[in-house]
Scaffold this motif. Sequence first.
Motif, PDB file in Angstrom:
ATOM      1  N   ARG A 138      36.075  51.602  35.733  1.00 50.35           N
ATOM      2  CA  ARG A 138      37.264  52.035  35.007  1.00 50.35           C
ATOM      3  C   ARG A 138      37.981  50.927  34.271  1.00 50.35           C
ATOM      4  NH1 ARG A 138      41.905  50.225  36.634  1.00 50.35           N
ATOM      5  NH2 ARG A 138      42.305  49.610  38.790  1.00 50.35           N
ATOM      6  N   CYS A 139      37.707  49.673  34.611  1.00 51.42           N
ATOM      7  CA  CYS A 139      38.425  48.599  33.943  1.00 51.42           C
ATOM      8  C   CYS A 139      37.560  47.342  33.892  1.00 51.42           C
ATOM      9  CB  CYS A 139      39.747  48.291  34.663  1.00 51.42           C
ATOM     10  SG  CYS A 139      39.519  47.642  36.334  1.00 51.42           S
ATOM     11  N   HIS A 140      38.025  46.418  33.106  1.00 46.58           N
ATOM     12  CA  HIS A 140      37.308  45.153  33.013  1.00 46.58           C
ATOM     13  C   HIS A 140      37.576  44.316  34.267  1.00 46.58           C
ATOM     14  CE1 HIS A 140      35.664  41.428  31.509  1.00 46.58           C
ATOM     15  NE2 HIS A 140      36.825  40.832  31.794  1.00 46.58           N
ATOM     16  N   VAL A 141      36.523  43.837  34.853  1.00 48.04           N
ATOM     17  CA  VAL A 141      36.620  42.997  36.046  1.00 48.04           C
ATOM     18  C   VAL A 141      36.020  41.647  35.708  1.00 48.04           C
ATOM     19  CG1 VAL A 141      35.953  42.712  38.450  1.00 48.04           C
ATOM     20  CG2 VAL A 141      36.469  44.988  37.564  1.00 48.04           C
ATOM     21  N   SER A 142      36.739  40.600  36.044  1.00 47.05           N
ATOM     22  CA  SER A 142      36.245  39.265  35.741  1.00 47.05           C
ATOM     23  C   SER A 142      35.279  38.797  36.823  1.00 47.05           C
ATOM     24  CB  SER A 142      37.416  38.282  35.638  1.00 47.05           C
ATOM     25  OG  SER A 142      38.030  38.123  36.907  1.00 47.05           O
ATOM     26  N   ALA A 143      34.490  37.827  36.463  1.00 44.53           N
ATOM     27  CA  ALA A 143      33.550  37.257  37.425  1.00 44.53           C
ATOM     28  C   ALA A 143      34.291  36.597  38.585  1.00 44.53           C
ATOM     29  CB  ALA A 143      32.645  36.239  36.726  1.00 44.53           C
ATOM     30  N   GLY A 144      35.451  35.994  38.286  1.00 47.53           N
ATOM     31  CA  GLY A 144      36.233  35.371  39.353  1.00 47.53           C
ATOM     32  C   GLY A 144      36.688  36.367  40.402  1.00 47.53           C
ATOM     33  N   SER A 145      37.126  37.551  39.934  1.00 49.29           N
ATOM     34  CA  SER A 145      37.554  38.588  40.877  1.00 49.29           C
ATOM     35  C   SER A 145      36.382  39.095  41.699  1.00 49.29           C
ATOM     36  CB  SER A 145      38.196  39.738  40.111  1.00 49.29           C
ATOM     37  OG  SER A 145      39.340  39.297  39.418  1.00 49.29           O
ATOM     38  N   ALA A 146      35.254  39.282  41.040  1.00 52.66           N
ATOM     39  CA  ALA A 146      34.071  39.719  41.773  1.00 52.66           C
ATOM     40  C   ALA A 146      33.700  38.701  42.846  1.00 52.66           C
ATOM     41  CB  ALA A 146      32.902  39.920  40.806  1.00 52.66           C
ATOM     42  N   PHE A 147      33.810  37.435  42.515  1.00 53.02           N
ATOM     43  CA  PHE A 147      33.502  36.395  43.501  1.00 53.02           C
ATOM     44  C   PHE A 147      34.454  36.460  44.690  1.00 53.02           C
ATOM     45  CE2 PHE A 147      34.490  32.168  45.146  1.00 53.02           C
ATOM     46  CZ  PHE A 147      33.251  31.816  45.660  1.00 53.02           C
ATOM     47  N   ARG A 148      35.732  36.687  44.406  1.00 55.27           N
ATOM     48  CA  ARG A 148      36.707  36.769  45.499  1.00 55.27           C
ATOM     49  C   ARG A 148      36.367  37.905  46.451  1.00 55.27           C
ATOM     50  NH1 ARG A 148      42.647  36.984  43.188  1.00 55.27           N
ATOM     51  NH2 ARG A 148      43.000  37.468  45.405  1.00 55.27           N
ATOM     52  N   VAL A 149      35.973  39.052  45.888  1.00 53.65           N
ATOM     53  CA  VAL A 149      35.639  40.205  46.742  1.00 53.65           C
ATOM     54  C   VAL A 149      34.393  39.910  47.560  1.00 53.65           C
ATOM     55  CG1 VAL A 149      34.934  42.611  46.723  1.00 53.65           C
ATOM     56  CG2 VAL A 149      36.760  41.857  45.212  1.00 53.65           C
ATOM     57  N   VAL A 150      33.384  39.369  46.926  1.00 53.38           N
ATOM     58  CA  VAL A 150      32.153  39.061  47.659  1.00 53.38           C
ATOM     59  C   VAL A 150      32.434  38.022  48.742  1.00 53.38           C
ATOM     60  CG1 VAL A 150      29.823  38.103  47.464  1.00 53.38           C
ATOM     61  CG2 VAL A 150      30.691  39.641  45.696  1.00 53.38           C
ATOM     62  N   ASN A 151      33.247  37.052  48.403  1.00 55.13           N
ATOM     63  CA  ASN A 151      33.602  36.025  49.381  1.00 55.13           C
ATOM     64  C   ASN A 151      34.312  36.623  50.578  1.00 55.13           C
ATOM     65  OD1 ASN A 151      33.909  33.417  50.431  1.00 55.13           O
ATOM     66  ND2 ASN A 151      35.934  33.213  49.503  1.00 55.13           N
ATOM     67  N   ARG A 152      35.186  37.598  50.318  1.00 55.75           N
ATOM     68  CA  ARG A 152      35.887  38.260  51.416  1.00 55.75           C
ATOM     69  C   ARG A 152      34.933  39.109  52.238  1.00 55.75           C
ATOM     70  NH1 ARG A 152      39.736  36.921  54.299  1.00 55.75           N
ATOM     71  NH2 ARG A 152      40.975  36.424  52.447  1.00 55.75           N
ATOM     72  N   VAL A 153      34.012  39.799  51.580  1.00 62.83           N
ATOM     73  CA  VAL A 153      33.053  40.631  52.311  1.00 62.83           C
ATOM     74  C   VAL A 153      32.159  39.746  53.182  1.00 62.83           C
ATOM     75  CG1 VAL A 153      31.068  42.158  52.078  1.00 62.83           C
ATOM     76  CG2 VAL A 153      33.059  42.499  50.630  1.00 62.83           C
ATOM     77  N   VAL A 154      31.716  38.652  52.610  1.00 64.35           N
ATOM     78  CA  VAL A 154      30.881  37.737  53.397  1.00 64.35           C
ATOM     79  C   VAL A 154      31.699  37.126  54.518  1.00 64.35           C
ATOM     80  CG1 VAL A 154      29.615  35.565  53.332  1.00 64.35           C
ATOM     81  CG2 VAL A 154      29.306  37.229  51.509  1.00 64.35           C
ATOM     82  N   GLY A 155      32.899  36.636  54.153  1.00 66.69           N
ATOM     83  CA  GLY A 155      33.816  36.093  55.159  1.00 66.69           C
ATOM     84  C   GLY A 155      33.134  35.079  56.030  1.00 66.69           C
ATOM     85  N   ASP A 156      33.306  35.231  57.333  1.00 67.22           N
ATOM     86  CA  ASP A 156      32.683  34.311  58.305  1.00 67.22           C
ATOM     87  C   ASP A 156      31.453  34.935  58.928  1.00 67.22           C
ATOM     88  OD1 ASP A 156      33.915  36.293  59.665  1.00 67.22           O
ATOM     89  OD2 ASP A 156      34.989  34.997  61.084  1.00 67.22           O
ATOM     90  N   SER A 157      30.812  35.864  58.172  1.00 70.88           N
ATOM     91  CA  SER A 157      29.615  36.502  58.724  1.00 70.88           C
ATOM     92  C   SER A 157      28.436  35.558  58.786  1.00 70.88           C
ATOM     93  CB  SER A 157      29.233  37.717  57.870  1.00 70.88           C
ATOM     94  OG  SER A 157      28.802  37.301  56.580  1.00 70.88           O
ATOM     95  N   GLY A 158      28.496  34.507  57.959  1.00 66.84           N
ATOM     96  CA  GLY A 158      27.376  33.571  57.933  1.00 66.84           C
ATOM     97  C   GLY A 158      27.118  32.980  59.302  1.00 66.84           C
ATOM     98  N   GLY A 159      25.914  33.161  59.769  1.00 65.66           N
ATOM     99  CA  GLY A 159      25.537  32.566  61.045  1.00 65.66           C
ATOM    100  C   GLY A 159      25.974  33.364  62.254  1.00 65.66           C
ATOM    101  N   GLY A 160      26.691  34.481  62.046  1.00 63.68           N
ATOM    102  CA  GLY A 160      27.117  35.275  63.182  1.00 63.68           C
ATOM    103  C   GLY A 160      25.938  35.934  63.865  1.00 63.68           C
ATOM    104  N   SER A 161      26.058  36.091  65.158  1.00 64.15           N
ATOM    105  CA  SER A 161      24.949  36.683  65.900  1.00 64.15           C
ATOM    106  C   SER A 161      25.182  38.140  66.225  1.00 64.15           C
ATOM    107  CB  SER A 161      24.727  35.898  67.202  1.00 64.15           C
ATOM    108  OG  SER A 161      25.922  35.896  67.975  1.00 64.15           O
ATOM    109  N   GLY A 162      26.379  38.659  65.952  1.00 63.27           N
ATOM    110  CA  GLY A 162      26.682  40.031  66.279  1.00 63.27           C
ATOM    111  C   GLY A 162      26.207  41.000  65.216  1.00 63.27           C
ATOM    112  N   GLU A 163      26.253  42.278  65.597  1.00 60.95           N
ATOM    113  CA  GLU A 163      25.840  43.314  64.659  1.00 60.95           C
ATOM    114  C   GLU A 163      26.803  43.405  63.492  1.00 60.95           C
ATOM    115  OE1 GLU A 163      23.457  46.137  63.045  1.00 60.95           O
ATOM    116  OE2 GLU A 163      23.069  44.825  64.774  1.00 60.95           O
ATOM    117  N   GLY A 164      28.099  43.154  63.761  1.00 62.93           N
ATOM    118  CA  GLY A 164      29.085  43.204  62.686  1.00 62.93           C
ATOM    119  C   GLY A 164      28.782  42.196  61.597  1.00 62.93           C
TER     120      GLY A 164
END
Length: 975
Positions: free
Chosen positions: A407-433
């Motif tokens: 519906r609107c123009h989304v910048s690459a910076g905003s997309a990066f922020r969302v992906v960064n939040r989704v990834v969060g501290d999941s890197g290296g986690g051993s849980g299912e979450g």
Amino acid sequence: MKFCSFKWFILNSSFPPKFDPSNQRIICWTKKMRIAEISSPELRRSHDQESGPHSHTLSQIESSIKQLELHSPSTILPEALSSDLRSALTQLTQLAPFPNSVCLSIWKLSYRLWNACVDLSNAFAASGIKSSEEHAKLRQVSADLLFLAADVVGIPSPAFKCASFFYKTGLVWHDLNKFDLASSCFEKATDLVSKVEISSISDYDERKLVLNLNLARSRTAWEVSDRNLSIMLLSRSKNALFGISENYKALASQYLMFGKVILSKNEVSGVNEALKLMNEALELCEKGLRIAKTTEETLALKDLRAKALRFIAAAHLQRDEFDNVLKCVRVLRDGGGDQHPSLSVLAMKAWLGLARYGEAEKELKGMVINKGIPEGVWVSAVESFFQAAGTAGADTAKSVFLGLLGRCHVSAGSAFRVVNRVVGDSGGGSGEGSRVRAKVAAELVSDERVVALFAGEEASKERTAIHALLWNCAAEHFRSKDFQISAELFEKSMLYVPYDLGNRMLRAKGFRVLCLCHLGLSQLDQAEEYITEAEKLQPDIASAFLKFKIYLQRKDHCNAIAQVQAMTSCLDFSPDFLSLSAHEAVACQSLPVAVASLSHLLNFYSLGKPMPAMEVVVFRTLVTILTKETGHASDILQYIKRALDRVSEIGADCFFGIGEVGKREKNWFAVNAWNFGVQIGKEKSYGISAQFFRLASEFYSIKFDADIEDYNLMVCKSLILCVSAIIADEKQTNSTLLETEVKAAIELSDRAGKILLSSSAISLQDEHKETSTESDFIFMHTWSAYDLYSRLSDMGQKQMLLIKSFASSKSCNPLHLLQIGLDASQGPRSNPEVAGFALNSCLSALLASPSPDYQYVALILRKLISVSTIFKGDTDDAVISIYKQAYRIMVGLKEGEYPTEEAKWLSMTAWNRAALPLRLGQTEVAQKWMNIGLELAKKVPGMQTYRSCMEDFVSGYEKKFLELGNGENRPIMVS
């Protein structure tokens, strides 16, 4: 602009500067406010006729003002100008009070100076130059001049006009962060206007000045952290509102600004104070709305009221008072239909705080429909929602983000922020979450629309950032052994690597890590596909090594060994990779590959290049690996030989190392060569065993400068066992040693013999230190040397000397002599002299013991008889003496103590030996043997019958011999 008279100007002019109330800075001037020449002839004459002590000072001030008026805005203001004016002002102050005409002149000069400053300020503003401190000093002089002549007659509200100069000068000082000077100006202005009752002030500008003074003083006090004074001045300002809605708005804005400042500090203790200030602002807005007269005033106050409510909601949110937040949002939405972007964020965060994720999700999805919400707001909302909802909100965050893309123009910076939040501290986690969040992130970044956001040069920075984010997350999962998620994220990160020449290395790196992931998953075909692609882009050692790992896991030893050779041809090859290949091969139990890797590694040591480990370590590792499987004795022998050759080439210190480390390494090879010799000898591979012992002797012979321990004993033992193994191998293979081989073996034996005789081997000769093992080694040396000597001609005398030396040593054992005597008495290389000496020496030693073993005594006597018989004949007295010696030995023994069968054999063989002399007519010899046989028979139990027959035969023989006088032969008893 010209005026007819100065008085008219004073009466009709507005306040010189006009200010923007939002930031308190001068932005424009309605009039230039220049003072024209006074055109009234009467006023001019009165002015020209005036004279006095102050005229010179006024002339100096006017001269300085003219200089300022002529000053170019492009140059810096001279410091002397302000100092001259300040000096003249000081002189003028000492001449006060002044007549009214002088006061009017001072007012004129003050306004001229002010207008000159205004012109310069406007010129500076147009050029983007900030006002300097010199400019503020000039304004200060202008205000002080006006204050000096403030009590002029005929000018309405002179105090307010003078106060306005101080107020505006204070604003300039405030902008320069000179808060003490600003506060001084505001206080002078306040003192001037305080002389007038507030209720009597009717002019709009004067009323506004009273309020602005309080607000300015409040801001200055706030800047110097005098918060109590600042709030007190704001409260005092409530008495100067004069029922004007604009004043309510100004005061409310100031309250709100202070509340925002406190709230922005995120201090728990400050939230209550911020709420109090913002509630004051809200109350002022409500009061202002009641008296607002125009639509513009009403809208402005409503906007400020909504803003105050939003910040109040934010303060409640900071205090986790989520119900109050929702109340504020409801009031804003229901009251005026406020659709400010922050409302959805506030409401969503409040619902999240109440753990009502359904309502929070509705608010978040509502942002997709609301096209007025800025990009930064909904990105922040997505981040907050995901942070609170956690893994459960990953899919929602993804769907909302993808919905916004449509519906609107989304910048690459905003997309990066969302992906960064989704990834969060999941890197290296051993849980299912953690795995779920990583999967959602992978799905999000693989969407074509998201990939398109990062295309082009303008998004190169963001593209690099998201690639790094996905790469790092994948790396953490890889370290956690979650290869499936790691492979997926690495693969998605490849979407953000451009297909250009400059990124070939990065793409190759991506293919290599994907190969590693599939290796971890044992998906070898996929791993090979990726590493093949990597080799196409960057044929380097890393790719070659990974292909080697694939062959290893497939147990394809032939290709793995070939790949080891291929690695050495890479341009960036380093010997470290051969060492690493060996480690990998050992881990995969591919010992032939490990051996091949280390063998290739050894070839680089002679080139003098820096190596990952010492050469001795590589040799030691090779030998250790080969010992893990049987059947590699010849290979082990080969590498130990190579190690010894390298010692000869480069020296012991360079090969083994120096000090204790070198000694340990040398001893390791020596001990292992010895152990392999013993082990192979037990397996009856005497040829290889001999070579191991030979190597052991060479290693033990190596000496270091600081060596204290003497290894001569081990050298001697190794040489002895080496010679013994050579002889044993000859017998085992039914071969004959060549003369050169015999001489080489004799050299080794002689070397051992020299060590035995040296002072370093005294322990072997010391009866207190002697052990049975050491005696065995001396016997082995003697026996081997004897055997070797027997193969060469003219060595009989040397053999005898060798045996005699052994027999006289403390290490001599009768059984060893027995063994030597037996060996010397038989075979094609027998030596009867040595045999006789050894057997007689053994017999003497046995008989000298307190309790002789008569079984061995009997065996020695029988062997001595045989040797003497074969080499000397039956008539030799030596044979008779042996039988007599046997008889003497049996005399006095208990029955059965001497072996009965051996005694019978002695008796019967002695009796039977008389037969031949009887036939030959040698009666005396025959008589000797018969007597010996008879005497021996008497000592043997169980031979009574034989003895009777013997006695009868001897009596009859003697009787017949006497009767006939001849030696007629008679039948002789045989055994």
